[in-house]
Design a protein around this motif. Structure first.
Motif, PDB file in Angstrom:
ATOM      1  N   ARG A  74       6.594   3.544  11.956  1.00  0.00           N
ATOM      2  CA  ARG A  74       5.110   3.905  11.541  1.00  0.00           C
ATOM      3  C   ARG A  74       5.106   5.440  10.966  1.00  0.00           C
ATOM      4  O   ARG A  74       4.366   5.520  10.111  1.00  0.00           O
ATOM      5  N   THR A 130       7.526   6.992   8.836  1.00  0.00           N
ATOM      6  CA  THR A 130       7.925   6.926   7.644  1.00  0.00           C
ATOM      7  C   THR A 130       6.863   6.211   6.642  1.00  0.00           C
ATOM      8  O   THR A 130       6.388   6.613   5.674  1.00  0.00           O
ATOM      9  N   LEU A 131       6.295   4.862   7.260  1.00  0.00           N
ATOM     10  CA  LEU A 131       5.120   4.307   6.406  1.00  0.00           C
ATOM     11  C   LEU A 131       3.912   5.435   6.284  1.00  0.00           C
ATOM     12  O   LEU A 131       3.480   5.429   5.149  1.00  0.00           O
ATOM     13  N   GLU A 166      -0.877   4.931   8.686  1.00  0.00           N
ATOM     14  CA  GLU A 166      -0.257   3.503   8.437  1.00  0.00           C
ATOM     15  C   GLU A 166      -0.963   2.539   7.531  1.00  0.00           C
ATOM     16  O   GLU A 166      -0.541   1.831   6.708  1.00  0.00           O
ATOM     17  N   SER A 201      -1.430   3.364   4.169  1.00  0.00           N
ATOM     18  CA  SER A 201      -0.158   3.132   3.583  1.00  0.00           C
ATOM     19  C   SER A 201       0.108   1.578   3.220  1.00  0.00           C
ATOM     20  O   SER A 201       0.690   1.302   1.890  1.00  0.00           O
ATOM     21  N   ILE A 202       0.022   1.077   4.138  1.00  0.00           N
ATOM     22  CA  ILE A 202      -0.210  -0.584   3.927  1.00  0.00           C
ATOM     23  C   ILE A 202      -0.904  -1.012   2.884  1.00  0.00           C
ATOM     24  O   ILE A 202      -0.369  -1.842   2.003  1.00  0.00           O
ATOM     25  N   VAL A 224      11.663   5.096   0.543  1.00  0.00           N
ATOM     26  CA  VAL A 224      11.889   4.833   1.899  1.00  0.00           C
ATOM     27  C   VAL A 224      13.056   5.568   2.420  1.00  0.00           C
ATOM     28  O   VAL A 224      13.388   5.963   3.738  1.00  0.00           O
TER      29      VAL A 224
END
Length: 385
Positions: A240, A242-243, A255, A258-259, A291
């Motif tokens: 989560r 990282t996202l 998140e 970002s998604i 990533v």
């Protein structure tokens, strides 16, 4: 085995699994894209029409909202803003699935995004002539991820604050970025991100000095308390976090946003791989590098996250990592080396600078100075490998 050692191993295995999954997905994305029909204009056609046709201009303006990630995707921008709105609405209602509190739980997201969009529109209107004049990309996006949202976070809600941030962003950050990109970065072969973020930090230093003397500006908001929330840093937290780091440049850090950003950009790539990332076709490599940088940064500095409640692990995700991917393509040594070096050097340098800023200067200034310094050093250093 010591439980702490076992816990660390579990987190690192999660990070490796995340990197492996994204690398596999990126490989499939590259293979699939070439087999699909191109349903949207390629980047050169989009740029050529941006200042001739209103629909192209509006799509260009929204595409600028994803420039910090090197994506330049109108669909990515729309989906990111939709994800941000969803995260804000869910946060206000206390929903568990809201993710990390958007805009740091300030409740200022509507004002923040409004000021940023207005500053971006003013920048595109005032400085967009440089695109057709040069026939090349220009850094008109810089206000969206710098002065306007930062001013709102420092001074709070209100039309006067939002408009002031927007105007200062367009007047100060964009011309500095234009000068540095065109008269330093391009002639010397330096990554353009150095010029972009230099416009941000130079413009921000001036803007916050100016804000001190504007009679209509309220007092700066009190600094948030340094209380550290109890957050379990398990495998889910690593993924989560990282996202969420993908939308830290926009001051969202969430998140869901970002998604939206990533899914909209990937869809753009599938509709025409010559559209996002300036038509380079490098989106898969950029995503892998980002990533790697984000995951390594979160894992290495997870204790700083636990101690402070926030840490700038996103710095290499939107600077060194994508710059290396564009400079050296899909070379695995370059992608890994650039991402890891950026993840190790960028966050502590950013934090060190931010701690030394005046209280009424938003700490994002330290982040973008770190981006400039790390990109200037690491990108050519990777070339020696």
């Amino acid at each position: 085995m010591d439980t702490r050692t076992e816990g660390r191993e579990r987190l690192w295995l999660t990070g490796l699994a995340l990197i492996g999954a994204v690398t596999l997905a990126a490989t499939g994305l590259s293979a699939l894209a070439g087999r699909l029909p191109h349903l949207i204009p390629a980047y050169p056609d989009w740029q050529a029409g941006a200042y001739r046709d209103l629909p192209y201009f509006l799509w260009w303006w929204i595409g600028d909202t994803t420039e910090a990630q090197f994506y330049k995707s109108g669909l990515g921008g729309v989906c990111m803003l939709a994800g941000g709105w969803l995260a804000h609405a869910a946060w206000k209602r206390g929903r568990r699935w809201a993710g990390f509190p958007i805009s740091y739980g300030s409740g200022l997201w509507p004002w923040l995004v409004g000021s940023a969009l207005l500053g971006l529109l003013l920048s595109d209107a005032a400085w967009g002539w440089t695109v057709p004049a040069t026939g090349a990309w220009q850094p008109t996006f810089v206000p969206f991820v710098s002065v306007p949202p930062a001013v709102v976070l420092v001074y709070g809600a209100g039309w006067a604050v939002a408009a002031t941030g927007a105007v200062l962003g367009a007047v100060l950050t964009t011309p500095v970025a234009l000068l540095v990109v065109n008269f330093f970065c391009l002639p010397l072969g330096v990554p353009s991100v150095v010029g972009n973020v230099t416009g941000m930090w130079v413009g921000a230093l001036i803007a916050f000095l100016v804000c001190r003397h504007l009679p209509w500006m309220p007092r700066p908001l009190p600094a948030p308390e340094a209380a550290t929330p109890a957050v379990k840093q398990g495998p889910g937290w690593v993924v989560r976090r990282t996202l969420a780091d993908f939308t830290e440049p926009q001051f969202y850090g969430n998140e869901l946003a970002s998604i939206g950003l990533i899914s909209g950009t990937v869809l753009t790539y599938l509709l025409n791989p010559s559209t996002p990332v300036y038509g380079s076709g490098a989106l898969p490599s950029v995503l892998v590098a980002q990533v790697i940088a984000g995951t390594v940064g979160v894992l290495v500095y997870r204790r700083r996250w636990a101690e402070a409640g926030w840490y700038p692990t996103f710095v290499p995700v939107v600077s060194v990592a994508p710059a290396v991917a564009l400079a050296y393509g899909s070379n695995p040594v370059a992608l890994v080396a650039g991402a890891v070096l950026g993840a190790l050097a960028g966050p502590p340098l950013a934090a060190w600078i931010s701690r030394r800023l005046p209280a009424d200067f938003h700490p994002f200034i330290g982040n973008v100075v770190s981006m400039a310094a790390c990109s200037l050093v690491i990108v050519p250093l990777v070339g020696l490998l």
